[in-house]
Design a protein around this motif. Sequence first.
Motif, mmCIF file in Angstrom:
data_model
loop_
_atom_site.group_PDB
_atom_site.id
_atom_site.type_symbol
_atom_site.label_atom_id
_atom_site.label_comp_id
_atom_site.label_asym_id
_atom_site.label_seq_id
_atom_site.Cartn_x
_atom_site.Cartn_y
_atom_site.Cartn_z
ATOM 1 N N GLY A 48 0.834 -1.195 0.000
ATOM 2 C CA GLY A 48 0.000 0.000 0.000
ATOM 3 C C GLY A 48 0.867 1.241 0.000
ATOM 4 N N LEU A 49 0.389 2.268 -0.710
ATOM 5 C CA LEU A 49 1.151 3.508 -0.841
ATOM 6 C C LEU A 49 0.163 4.663 -0.928
ATOM 7 C CD1 LEU A 49 4.147 4.312 -1.194
ATOM 8 C CD2 LEU A 49 3.840 4.018 -3.650
ATOM 9 N N TRP A 50 0.333 5.664 -0.056
ATOM 10 C CA TRP A 50 -0.545 6.826 -0.031
ATOM 11 C C TRP A 50 0.299 8.089 0.073
ATOM 12 C CZ3 TRP A 50 -1.039 2.408 2.771
ATOM 13 C CH2 TRP A 50 -2.182 1.642 2.547
ATOM 14 N N HIS A 51 -0.234 9.185 -0.435
ATOM 15 C CA HIS A 51 0.484 10.455 -0.289
ATOM 16 C C HIS A 51 -0.503 11.577 0.021
ATOM 17 C CE1 HIS A 51 -1.003 11.723 -4.199
ATOM 18 N NE2 HIS A 51 -0.430 12.889 -4.011
ATOM 19 N N HIS A 52 0.034 12.582 0.672
ATOM 20 C CA HIS A 52 -0.720 13.807 0.953
ATOM 21 C C HIS A 52 0.265 14.963 0.840
ATOM 22 C CE1 HIS A 52 -3.505 16.638 2.701
ATOM 23 N NE2 HIS A 52 -2.539 17.037 3.506
ATOM 24 N N MET A 53 -0.151 16.010 0.138
ATOM 25 C CA MET A 53 0.720 17.178 -0.018
ATOM 26 C C MET A 53 -0.056 18.413 0.389
ATOM 27 S SD MET A 53 2.689 18.420 -3.438
ATOM 28 C CE MET A 53 4.424 18.189 -3.246
ATOM 29 N N ASP A 54 0.558 19.218 1.245
ATOM 30 C CA ASP A 54 -0.032 20.511 1.576
ATOM 31 C C ASP A 54 0.999 21.583 1.229
ATOM 32 O OD1 ASP A 54 1.792 20.666 3.748
ATOM 33 O OD2 ASP A 54 0.312 19.886 5.159
ATOM 34 N N ARG A 55 0.814 22.774 1.724
ATOM 35 C CA ARG A 55 1.693 23.888 1.370
ATOM 36 C C ARG A 55 3.148 23.668 1.789
ATOM 37 N NH1 ARG A 55 2.879 29.304 3.499
ATOM 38 N NH2 ARG A 55 2.321 28.456 5.505
ATOM 39 N N ASP A 56 3.362 22.952 2.899
ATOM 40 C CA ASP A 56 4.705 22.811 3.450
ATOM 41 C C ASP A 56 5.333 21.428 3.327
ATOM 42 O OD1 ASP A 56 4.799 25.509 4.415
ATOM 43 O OD2 ASP A 56 3.449 24.901 6.029
ATOM 44 N N PHE A 57 4.503 20.370 3.322
ATOM 45 C CA PHE A 57 5.044 19.015 3.397
ATOM 46 C C PHE A 57 4.417 18.067 2.383
ATOM 47 C CE2 PHE A 57 5.367 20.724 7.727
ATOM 48 C CZ PHE A 57 6.721 20.573 7.950
ATOM 49 N N LEU A 58 5.231 17.143 1.886
ATOM 50 C CA LEU A 58 4.769 15.978 1.140
ATOM 51 C C LEU A 58 4.959 14.803 2.090
ATOM 52 C CD1 LEU A 58 3.974 14.228 -1.295
ATOM 53 C CD2 LEU A 58 6.372 14.280 -1.995
ATOM 54 N N THR A 59 3.869 14.133 2.429
ATOM 55 C CA THR A 59 3.920 12.993 3.338
ATOM 56 C C THR A 59 3.543 11.737 2.566
ATOM 57 O OG1 THR A 59 3.274 14.419 5.179
ATOM 58 C CG2 THR A 59 3.080 12.052 5.517
ATOM 59 N N ILE A 60 4.360 10.706 2.703
ATOM 60 C CA ILE A 60 4.130 9.436 2.028
ATOM 61 C C ILE A 60 4.029 8.346 3.085
ATOM 62 C CG2 ILE A 60 5.090 7.737 0.421
ATOM 63 C CD1 ILE A 60 6.594 10.149 -0.875
ATOM 64 N N LEU A 61 2.958 7.549 3.016
ATOM 65 C CA LEU A 61 2.804 6.382 3.875
ATOM 66 C C LEU A 61 3.019 5.147 3.022
ATOM 67 C CD1 LEU A 61 1.984 7.692 6.468
ATOM 68 C CD2 LEU A 61 -0.163 6.473 6.399
ATOM 69 N N GLN A 62 3.834 4.224 3.513
ATOM 70 C CA GLN A 62 4.165 3.005 2.780
ATOM 71 C C GLN A 62 3.883 1.805 3.679
ATOM 72 O OE1 GLN A 62 8.061 2.505 0.542
ATOM 73 N NE2 GLN A 62 8.444 1.318 2.383
ATOM 74 N N GLU A 63 3.048 0.890 3.215
ATOM 75 C CA GLU A 63 2.740 -0.327 3.969
ATOM 76 C C GLU A 63 3.440 -1.504 3.298
ATOM 77 O OE1 GLU A 63 -1.120 -2.412 5.906
ATOM 78 O OE2 GLU A 63 -1.335 -1.694 3.853
ATOM 79 N N CYS A 64 4.207 -2.259 4.097
ATOM 80 C CA CYS A 64 4.928 -3.421 3.586
ATOM 81 C C CYS A 64 4.305 -4.691 4.148
ATOM 82 C CB CYS A 64 6.400 -3.379 3.994
ATOM 83 S SG CYS A 64 7.312 -2.059 3.196
ATOM 84 N N ALA A 65 4.315 -5.740 3.338
ATOM 85 C CA ALA A 65 3.800 -7.036 3.768
ATOM 86 C C ALA A 65 4.597 -7.540 4.961
ATOM 87 C CB ALA A 65 3.872 -8.028 2.622
ATOM 88 N N ALA A 66 3.927 -8.264 5.820
ATOM 89 C CA ALA A 66 4.591 -8.837 6.987
ATOM 90 C C ALA A 66 5.626 -9.863 6.536
ATOM 91 C CB ALA A 66 3.561 -9.492 7.892
ATOM 92 N N PRO A 67 6.829 -9.826 7.112
ATOM 93 C CA PRO A 67 7.869 -10.763 6.702
ATOM 94 C C PRO A 67 7.538 -12.211 7.060
ATOM 95 C CG PRO A 67 8.622 -9.430 8.542
ATOM 96 C CD PRO A 67 7.271 -8.902 8.125
ATOM 97 N N GLU A 69 4.174 -13.991 8.813
ATOM 98 C CA GLU A 69 2.876 -14.136 9.485
ATOM 99 C C GLU A 69 2.582 -13.079 10.554
ATOM 100 O OE1 GLU A 69 0.554 -16.506 8.681
ATOM 101 O OE2 GLU A 69 1.914 -17.167 7.103
ATOM 102 N N GLY A 70 3.387 -12.060 10.656
ATOM 103 C CA GLY A 70 3.166 -11.011 11.646
ATOM 104 C C GLY A 70 2.348 -9.875 11.057
ATOM 105 N N GLN A 71 2.368 -8.751 11.720
ATOM 106 C CA GLN A 71 1.647 -7.589 11.215
ATOM 107 C C GLN A 71 2.471 -6.899 10.142
ATOM 108 O OE1 GLN A 71 0.765 -5.067 14.514
ATOM 109 N NE2 GLN A 71 -1.115 -6.151 14.987
ATOM 110 N N SER A 72 1.750 -6.231 9.242
ATOM 111 C CA SER A 72 2.449 -5.447 8.226
ATOM 112 C C SER A 72 3.092 -4.238 8.883
ATOM 113 C CB SER A 72 1.486 -5.031 7.117
ATOM 114 O OG SER A 72 0.449 -4.252 7.651
ATOM 115 N N GLU A 73 4.078 -3.685 8.213
ATOM 116 C CA GLU A 73 4.804 -2.526 8.739
ATOM 117 C C GLU A 73 4.430 -1.290 7.934
ATOM 118 O OE1 GLU A 73 9.346 -1.759 9.952
ATOM 119 O OE2 GLU A 73 9.056 -2.284 7.850
ATOM 120 N N VAL A 74 4.183 -0.185 8.640
ATOM 121 C CA VAL A 74 3.850 1.073 7.981
ATOM 122 C C VAL A 74 4.949 2.079 8.304
ATOM 123 C CG1 VAL A 74 2.199 2.965 7.804
ATOM 124 C CG2 VAL A 74 1.378 0.621 8.092
#
Length: 93
Positions: A48-67, A69-74
């Motif tokens: 999963g990959l999401w982005h948000h951009m406002d006047r000052d910042f570009l923020t990117i969230l990246q979700e990786c599959a669990a290595p 059987e654990g939880q995914s990492e964001v």
Amino acid sequence: MTSFGNPVSRIRFYSQVPRVCAEGKLTTDPEHCEFTLGLGPCGRTVTGLWHHMDRDFLTILQECAAPQEGQSEVKKFIYLVSEITGRVEVTSV
């Protein structure tokens, strides 16, 4: 995670990323930054990959599959818009 920003399959741009070079000096040369779905350079699969951009910042969230059987990492990556060189190219899902 889908409540954050806009889902994308790829986002790329150039940004001044501070790095310490071999001589121990700090450099901020523009660096190619690219985030994509699928297998990443770290060997993990970006699901999963999401982005948000406002006047000052570009923020990117990246979700990786669990290595294993654990939880995914964001991970969250934040860039100052003033340090981005040129345009931001976004490919929608």
